[in-house]
Write a protein that holds these residues in place. Structure first.
Motif, PDB file in Angstrom:
ATOM      1  N   TYR A 118      33.659  45.928  44.226  1.00 17.08           N
ATOM      2  CA  TYR A 118      34.915  46.512  43.760  1.00 17.08           C
ATOM      3  C   TYR A 118      34.868  48.041  43.878  1.00 17.08           C
ATOM      4  O   TYR A 118      35.856  48.678  44.283  1.00 17.08           O
ATOM      5  CB  TYR A 118      35.153  46.092  42.311  1.00 17.08           C
ATOM      6  N   TYR A 121      35.186  48.854  47.532  1.00 15.77           N
ATOM      7  CA  TYR A 121      36.581  48.621  47.934  1.00 15.77           C
ATOM      8  C   TYR A 121      37.451  49.824  47.562  1.00 15.77           C
ATOM      9  O   TYR A 121      38.250  50.308  48.367  1.00 15.77           O
ATOM     10  CB  TYR A 121      37.096  47.351  47.255  1.00 15.77           C
ATOM     11  N   GLN A 122      37.283  50.322  46.340  1.00  8.82           N
ATOM     12  CA  GLN A 122      38.096  51.448  45.893  1.00  8.82           C
ATOM     13  C   GLN A 122      37.797  52.713  46.696  1.00  8.82           C
ATOM     14  O   GLN A 122      38.707  53.485  47.009  1.00  8.82           O
ATOM     15  CB  GLN A 122      37.844  51.705  44.406  1.00  8.82           C
ATOM     16  N   SER A 148      47.484  51.418  47.982  1.00  5.13           N
ATOM     17  CA  SER A 148      46.965  51.139  46.647  1.00  5.13           C
ATOM     18  C   SER A 148      47.659  49.955  45.981  1.00  5.13           C
ATOM     19  O   SER A 148      47.264  49.535  44.890  1.00  5.13           O
ATOM     20  CB  SER A 148      47.112  52.374  45.755  1.00  5.13           C
ATOM     21  N   LYS A 151      45.509  46.636  44.824  1.00  4.85           N
ATOM     22  CA  LYS A 151      44.726  46.821  43.604  1.00  4.85           C
ATOM     23  C   LYS A 151      45.627  46.754  42.373  1.00  4.85           C
ATOM     24  O   LYS A 151      45.290  46.102  41.379  1.00  4.85           O
ATOM     25  CB  LYS A 151      43.991  48.155  43.642  1.00  4.85           C
ATOM     26  N   LYS A 152      46.775  47.418  42.425  1.00  9.47           N
ATOM     27  CA  LYS A 152      47.708  47.380  41.303  1.00  9.47           C
ATOM     28  C   LYS A 152      48.204  45.961  41.064  1.00  9.47           C
ATOM     29  O   LYS A 152      48.332  45.514  39.913  1.00  9.47           O
ATOM     30  CB  LYS A 152      48.897  48.313  41.558  1.00  9.47           C
ATOM     31  N   GLN A 155      45.576  43.999  39.265  1.00 16.09           N
ATOM     32  CA  GLN A 155      45.549  44.372  37.852  1.00 16.09           C
ATOM     33  C   GLN A 155      46.720  43.767  37.091  1.00 16.09           C
ATOM     34  O   GLN A 155      46.559  43.278  35.957  1.00 16.09           O
ATOM     35  CB  GLN A 155      45.553  45.894  37.724  1.00 16.09           C
ATOM     36  N   ARG A 171      42.858  50.706  33.358  1.00 14.95           N
ATOM     37  CA  ARG A 171      43.150  51.088  34.745  1.00 14.95           C
ATOM     38  C   ARG A 171      42.552  52.419  35.148  1.00 14.95           C
ATOM     39  O   ARG A 171      42.500  52.737  36.337  1.00 14.95           O
ATOM     40  CB  ARG A 171      44.664  51.067  34.975  1.00 14.95           C
ATOM     41  N   LEU A 205      40.320  40.041  46.330  1.00 15.16           N
ATOM     42  CA  LEU A 205      40.751  41.437  46.432  1.00 15.16           C
ATOM     43  C   LEU A 205      39.809  42.273  47.281  1.00 15.16           C
ATOM     44  O   LEU A 205      40.254  43.019  48.165  1.00 15.16           O
ATOM     45  CB  LEU A 205      40.869  42.060  45.042  1.00 15.16           C
ATOM     46  N   VAL A 206      38.502  42.172  47.029  1.00 16.32           N
ATOM     47  CA  VAL A 206      37.554  43.074  47.686  1.00 16.32           C
ATOM     48  C   VAL A 206      37.375  42.774  49.169  1.00 16.32           C
ATOM     49  O   VAL A 206      36.755  43.571  49.887  1.00 16.32           O
ATOM     50  CB  VAL A 206      36.179  43.068  46.973  1.00 16.32           C
ATOM     51  N   ASP A 208      39.738  43.048  51.001  1.00 12.79           N
ATOM     52  CA  ASP A 208      40.597  44.114  51.544  1.00 12.79           C
ATOM     53  C   ASP A 208      41.608  43.589  52.562  1.00 12.79           C
ATOM     54  O   ASP A 208      41.880  44.239  53.575  1.00 12.79           O
ATOM     55  CB  ASP A 208      39.725  45.204  52.166  1.00 12.79           C
TER      56      ASP A 208
END
Length: 272
Positions: A118, A121-122, A148, A151-152, A155, A171, A205-206, A208
């Motif tokens: 994670y 990824y960020q 972005s 990711k949002k 969340q 967050r 998610l990761v 991508d």
């Protein structure tokens, strides 16, 4: 290095002491293997996963009786992830070091490793955002915001799923942390079901939004029935390029319009 977009066909020769042959033609998006206990759902998935874990090139090479046809046909590698239903205690010598990090189960360890992915990824997304803004243009800010968005969305999904217990993702934190009634919670403090759904969604998610194959062996274990119903849709929302291959006993998993994606084990089994 050319990666496959998805697996088109799984062929397994000489399964169950050579008595059965498996030929399974797969959908690009969702594939659900069903059948009663003991018919071999997990055996089939595990055979493929073991072959992938051992490496090798596809689709031209047989890996211990497993042959895969992939798209595009000249791809030689497959991105894949595996989700299993487990919450077993760690107790081997190799696991002792993890106990110091307050990790006591297999799911804890998997989430611990996902936290690292994670972070990577960020960083990757952040670098792409900086590059986009540096390129300039009237729509640079909009394009950066789109980068972005996954990711949002992740969340938002987790906050929605955990809303009944009042947990929300912090967050501003680089790692996954939760806030509940003013108290900070770590993933290892979640319930088994919460850990399971978080593991699945974070795994997706990761990646991508790259094409990859997600194998899941009875992912419904520990999940609330409403989460089971939403599971496939949530995965595809996070990554439309994923191919899902899963086994399940749960009718709830297919209730949101996925009945046509179900294959019974006996439909793909041929006697040798």
């Amino acid at each position: 290095m050319k990666y496959a977009d998805y697996i088109e066909q799984i062929e397994i020769d000489a399964l169950w002491s050579g008595k059965k042959h498996i030929v399974w033609n797969l959908d690009r998006k969702v594939n659900i293997l069903s059948g009663s206990n003991g018919v071999g759902k997990s055996t089939i998935l595990n055979k493929v996963i073991k072959g992938l874990d051992q490496g090798g090139e596809f689709p031209s090479h047989m890996l211990k009786g497993v042959k895969l046809k992939v798209v595009p046909q000249d791809a030689r590698w497959i991105r894949f992830d595996v989700i299993r239903s487990f919450e077993h205690k760690m107790h081997t010598a190799d696991d002792i070091a993890m106990l110091d990090a307050k990790l006591s189960t297999d799911l804890d360890l998997q989430l611990y490793n996902l936290q690292r992915k994670y972070l990577d990824y960020q960083v990757n997304v952040g670098n792409r955002i900086i590059e986009t803004l540096q390129q300039g243009g009237d729509d640079a800010a909009e394009r950066a915001q789109q980068l972005s968005a996954p990711k949002k969305h992740f969340q938002d999904i987790v906050d929605d799923l955990f809303s009944e217990t009042g947990k929300t993702i912090i967050r501003t934190a680089n790692e996954i942390r939760f806030l509940q009634i003013g108290e900070t919670l770590y993933p290892y403090q979640l319930s088994s079901g919460e850990k399971q759904i978080l593991t699945i969604l974070l795994t997706v998610l990761v990646e991508d939004q790259k094409p990859h194959v997600l194998f899941m062996d009875e992912p419904e274990v520990s999940l609330h029935v409403e989460w089971q119903k939403r599971l496939i849709d949530l995965i595809l929302e996070l990554n439309p390029n994923v191919q899902i291959i899963l086994s399940t006993h749960s009718p709830a998993v297919i209730m949101n319009g996925w009945i046509d994606a179900v294959t019974e084990v006996n439909e793909i089994t041929i006697d040798n």
